[in-house]
Write an enzyme that holds these catalytic residues in place. Structure first.
Site, PDB file in Angstrom:
ATOM      1  N   ASP A 516       4.451   5.302  12.000  1.00  0.00           N
ATOM      2  CA  ASP A 516       3.112   5.728  12.361  1.00  0.00           C
ATOM      3  C   ASP A 516       3.008   6.319  13.742  1.00  0.00           C
ATOM      4  O   ASP A 516       1.969   6.283  14.367  1.00  0.00           O
ATOM      5  CB  ASP A 516       2.151   4.537  12.244  1.00  0.00           C
ATOM      6  CG  ASP A 516       0.802   5.005  11.781  1.00  0.00           C
ATOM      7  OD1 ASP A 516      -0.176   4.580  12.373  1.00  0.00           O
ATOM      8  OD2 ASP A 516       0.726   5.801  10.849  1.00  0.00           O
ATOM      9  N   LEU A 636      -1.276   2.892   2.656  1.00  0.00           N
ATOM     10  CA  LEU A 636      -2.509   2.637   3.398  1.00  0.00           C
ATOM     11  C   LEU A 636      -2.257   1.576   4.465  1.00  0.00           C
ATOM     12  O   LEU A 636      -1.725   0.502   4.179  1.00  0.00           O
ATOM     13  CB  LEU A 636      -3.596   2.159   2.433  1.00  0.00           C
ATOM     14  CG  LEU A 636      -4.965   1.906   3.072  1.00  0.00           C
ATOM     15  CD1 LEU A 636      -5.616   3.214   3.496  1.00  0.00           C
ATOM     16  CD2 LEU A 636      -5.869   1.141   2.102  1.00  0.00           C
ATOM     17  N   HIS A 637      -2.649   1.871   5.699  1.00  0.00           N
ATOM     18  CA  HIS A 637      -2.447   0.910   6.788  1.00  0.00           C
ATOM     19  C   HIS A 637      -3.605   0.996   7.775  1.00  0.00           C
ATOM     20  O   HIS A 637      -4.109   2.077   8.094  1.00  0.00           O
ATOM     21  CB  HIS A 637      -1.106   1.134   7.500  1.00  0.00           C
ATOM     22  CG  HIS A 637      -0.879   2.532   7.971  1.00  0.00           C
ATOM     23  ND1 HIS A 637      -0.477   3.557   7.128  1.00  0.00           N
ATOM     24  CD2 HIS A 637      -0.984   3.088   9.201  1.00  0.00           C
ATOM     25  CE1 HIS A 637      -0.344   4.677   7.818  1.00  0.00           C
ATOM     26  NE2 HIS A 637      -0.653   4.423   9.077  1.00  0.00           N
ATOM     27  N   LEU A 638      -3.980  -0.166   8.249  1.00  0.00           N
ATOM     28  CA  LEU A 638      -5.074  -0.322   9.212  1.00  0.00           C
ATOM     29  C   LEU A 638      -4.478  -0.498  10.602  1.00  0.00           C
ATOM     30  O   LEU A 638      -3.577  -1.313  10.804  1.00  0.00           O
ATOM     31  CB  LEU A 638      -5.907  -1.551   8.843  1.00  0.00           C
ATOM     32  CG  LEU A 638      -6.986  -1.994   9.844  1.00  0.00           C
ATOM     33  CD1 LEU A 638      -8.146  -1.012   9.846  1.00  0.00           C
ATOM     34  CD2 LEU A 638      -7.475  -3.402   9.511  1.00  0.00           C
TER      35      LEU A 638
END
Length: 740
Positions: A516, A636-638
């Protein structure tokens, strides 16, 4: 009170509640000072007052003291002020500069137009406020320009903007018109050119009706950043044009043409490598042979650089190596906007020469120590102890022909002052019998090593470019931080072996994980599967989510639905990722109403970790939880990220804007939108190209180093919108423990 209401009331009352500006106009009669004032006052969102000495005395000419009194009164009343006087020497400006304070910024806008144009306008005008028109105007303008002293920042100005033609004056008007009541402008000196010439060449010939060169300099591409051949002191570093006599007052037609052909974009956004000749001073390498190799290797790499550029730097205006390289590069038709020579000190190219270089090369010694003299000593001294420590952590020595890429710690003075993010140490061949490893005049071996040295140097720069441009492949990432770039040729088998190794936060073997790091730069929102474009390196998060047993050492928390890991390239002091463990849930555009409970659990886990940091580490931290609109990593990542943004991995505009524009979707808003509409809004990647603004006070900044310097001390309150609906997480309270 709501920010919009504050703005509205300020506009209604005509009083500005933010920081006020005192803008001193500097220019000869006829340069356009009054016109600039009128255009800004007519269109600006801020309240302005024009203080003009020609009419200060009840419509008649007045005194400097009257102008000072009027300016002070307007500033005390919450207004911004234009000082419409000539202000052509330091003594005339001093008292006005003293009106500055922590609440009042003092700017100068310099209208440095050609003398002929100012005289022509002054002679022709009718009904001038100060009655400076007709035949006497030419003599007055001439007398004033002979006393001209262009302003400098050390007089007390926070910003100086130079305008040399009508287009640049319009740019200045647009700049001030665009300011909102609470906006700030970047500090510094913008658009300066040769300030050593007190009177523009040709003025006396013009008054005698003799056609002659005007002495003006060619139009630059921008007034928002210093031109590359500018200087802020008397050394006046310029483009290296020894053969053209650029230091003289008069510029010939040929010189003007040469300037235009060689002018480069002054933007700090252009990646630039500044490098010295690495083998012609202490190493006593033949200049002619060295210049041949420099031009040869530049020609080989120039097409691979994209929009980046190379700059050969030397401290001396009479540098033989610069002259040779410049002439040979011209004969090879090498693009002068991509490669050029520059006279200046490599450790202050930005502050003294106006040339922003993100990477500089060091002609190092084999011990990689700060001893000796020349470029090596200068760079180590300017960068401080941080560079030596970072260098020693990567290598103990260097062999001729090799290069070592060293990311410069953000606390380094060279990083903060000059915007240098990397130093590349490179060791050339030695022909000096007084130094170790002398080749004893063996130029066959020497030329071979010198070619190898420049190859290693330029490959090191390219590895940095690829990392910043989100084009870096796994093996290339490792090359970028390896000790000896010339020995780091990775074959295809090695590239394929590393596809699962990039998530190891604390593993030195995998320190270049792309977890990321560059969200929002590469993959479109609809590419939701590996078959639709997810590259092997961008699947690292997916591999962890689906196969946590392979990454036990990197997982902070594991449940049936989510996994918590550290971001391997954190953009702040605390930066975690909460991964969803669901298949076919690659990014925010895949989220629908059936995923609502999962979103809530991810938010709850992220909130728990934020509060844990606040309780156990630093209660002064502030956290924000959210998703990138268009991520570059599959799954999907927060993001759970502290708002200090104190990290050496935050290096460019995309990094900053991916967390500080609407591109970053707050978790609470995503949950609310999915609950109401069945999906979350996705914001355009164009937001990543927006100007850099402080996330607290919203002031604008020209580059990341300046922004980091600012946010390290900014104590302004967060914008009202972020303080609502639990978008920011402060030290724990009972309210914060409630899930949305």
């Amino acid at each position: 009170m709501d920010m919009d209401l504050d703005d509205s009331s300020a506009a209604t009352s005509g009083v500005q509640k933010g920081k006020r500006l005192l803008v001193m106009l500097v220019g000869a009669p006829g340069s356009g000072k009054s016109t600039l004032c009128e255009n800004v006052m007519r269109a600006s969102k801020r309240p302005w007052v024009r203080v003009c000495q020609d009419i200060i005395g009840n419509g008649k000419s007045g005194t400097k003291a009257q102008c000072l009194k009027s300016a002070l009164s307007a500033l005390d009343g919450g207004k911004n002020v234009f000082i419409d006087r000539c202000n052509l020497d330091k003594e005339q400006r001093t008292e006005f500069v003293k009106l500055g304070s922590p609440q009042i910024d003092v700017h100068a806008v310099v209208l440095d137009l050609p003398a002929q144009l100012c005289i022509s306008r002054s002679v022709k005008r009718i009904g001038h406020e100060g009655n400076l028109q007709g035949g006497k105007a030419a003599a007055v303008v001439n007398r004033m320009l002979q006393k001209k002293e262009l302003p400098k920042l050390n007089e007390g100005f926070s910003r100086i903007m130079f305008c040399h033609n009508d287009a640049e004056i319009q740019d200045a008007i647009n700049t001030y018109n665009a300011l909102g009541p609470f906006d700030d402008l970047p500090r510094g000196c913008f658009g300066e050119r040769n300030h050593e010439t007190k009177i523009q060449a040709g003025i006396m010939k013009f008054m005698k009706k003799i056609d002659a060169p005007s002495g003006t300099v060619p139009k630059e591409s921008s007034v928002q950043s210093p031109a590359p051949h500018q200087s802020s002191d008397r050394t006046n570093h310029k483009f290296d044009r020894q053969g053209d006599g650029i230091g003289s007052t008069n510029l010939s037609e040929k010189q003007e043409k040469g300037n235009k052909e060689t002018s480069i974009c002054p933007s700090s956004d252009i990646p630039t490598l500044a490098f010295p000749s690495i083998s012609t001073a202490d190493f006593q390498f033949d200049h002619d042979k060295a210049s041949d190799i420099i031009v040869e290797k530049v020609g080989e790499f120039i097409s691979k650089l994209g929009n980046a550029r190379l700059v050969l730097v030397d401290l001396s205006h009479g540098s033989k190596i610069l002259s040779l390289v410049k002439a040979k590069a011209a004969r090879k038709n090498i693009d002068s906007s991509k490669f050029f020579t520059f006279v200046g000190n490599i450790v202050n190219l930005s502050t003294k020469g106006g040339l922003c270089c993100s990477v500089i090369a060091n002609a190092a010694n084999w011990r990689l120590k700060s001893g000796g003299g020349g470029v090596n000593a200068a760079i180590f001294n300017a960068a401080g102890a941080d560079l030596e420590a970072a260098t020693r952590a990567r290598a103990k020595m260097l062999h001729p022909g090799q290069a070592l890429v060293v990311p410069l710690p953000s606390a380094s003075p060279l990083y903060l002052r000059e915007g240098v993010t990397h130093v590349i140490h490179v060791l050339g061949p030695n022909m000096n019998p007084q130094r170790p490893n002398c080749l004893d005049n063996d130029y066959n071996e020497g030329c071979k090593l010198l070619r190898q040295a420049y190859t290693s140097l330029f490959e090191g720069f390219m590895s940095i470019l690829k990392m910043h441009g989100n084009e870096l492949k796994p093996s290339q990432m490792l090359r970028g931080s390896d000790c000896h770039l010339d020995n780091c040729k990775q074959d295809s088998d090695q590239k394929n072996k590393r596809s699962d190794e990039y998530l190891l936060e604390n593993s030195k073997k995998s320190r270049c994980s792309p977890v990321d790091t560059r969200d929002g730069e590469a993959v479109k929102g609809n590419e939701r599967s590996r078959a639709k474009g997810w590259s092997s390196w961008s699947q690292a998060l997916y591999q962890i989510a689906m196969h946590p047993e392979r990454h036990k050492g990197d997982i902070l928390e594991l449940t049936e639905d989510v996994i918590v890991i550290k971001d391997c390239y954190p953009k702040a002091c605390k930066h975690l990722l909460v991964l969803a463990r669901a298949e076919h849930l690659d990014c925010l555009s895949d989220v629908h109403e059936e995923h609502l409970e999962l979103l809530r659990r991810m938010h709850g886990v992220g909130l728990k970790w934020a509060e844990k940091f606040l309780q156990e580490d630093d209660p002064s931290l502030v956290f924000r939880l959210g998703y990138h609109s268009v991520p570059s990593m599959q799954q999907l990542h927060l993001h759970v990220i502290s708002q200090d943004f104190n990290s050496t991995h935050l290096k460019n505009k995309k990094h900053w804007n991916s967390f500080n524009t609407a591109f970053f979707r707050d978790s609470v808003d995503v949950i609310e939108e999915v609950s109401s509409n069945g999906e979350a809004g996705i914001h355009d990647e164009g937001l990543l190209a927006m100007e850099l603004r402080c996330h607290r006070c919203r002031s604008a900044h020209p580059n990341i180093p300046r922004l980091k310097w600012h946010i390290g001390s900014c104590k302004a309150a967060f914008p009202v919108a972020l303080l609502e609906n639990g978008r920011l997480v402060f030290r724990p309270t009972s309210a914060m423990a409630t899930k949305p």
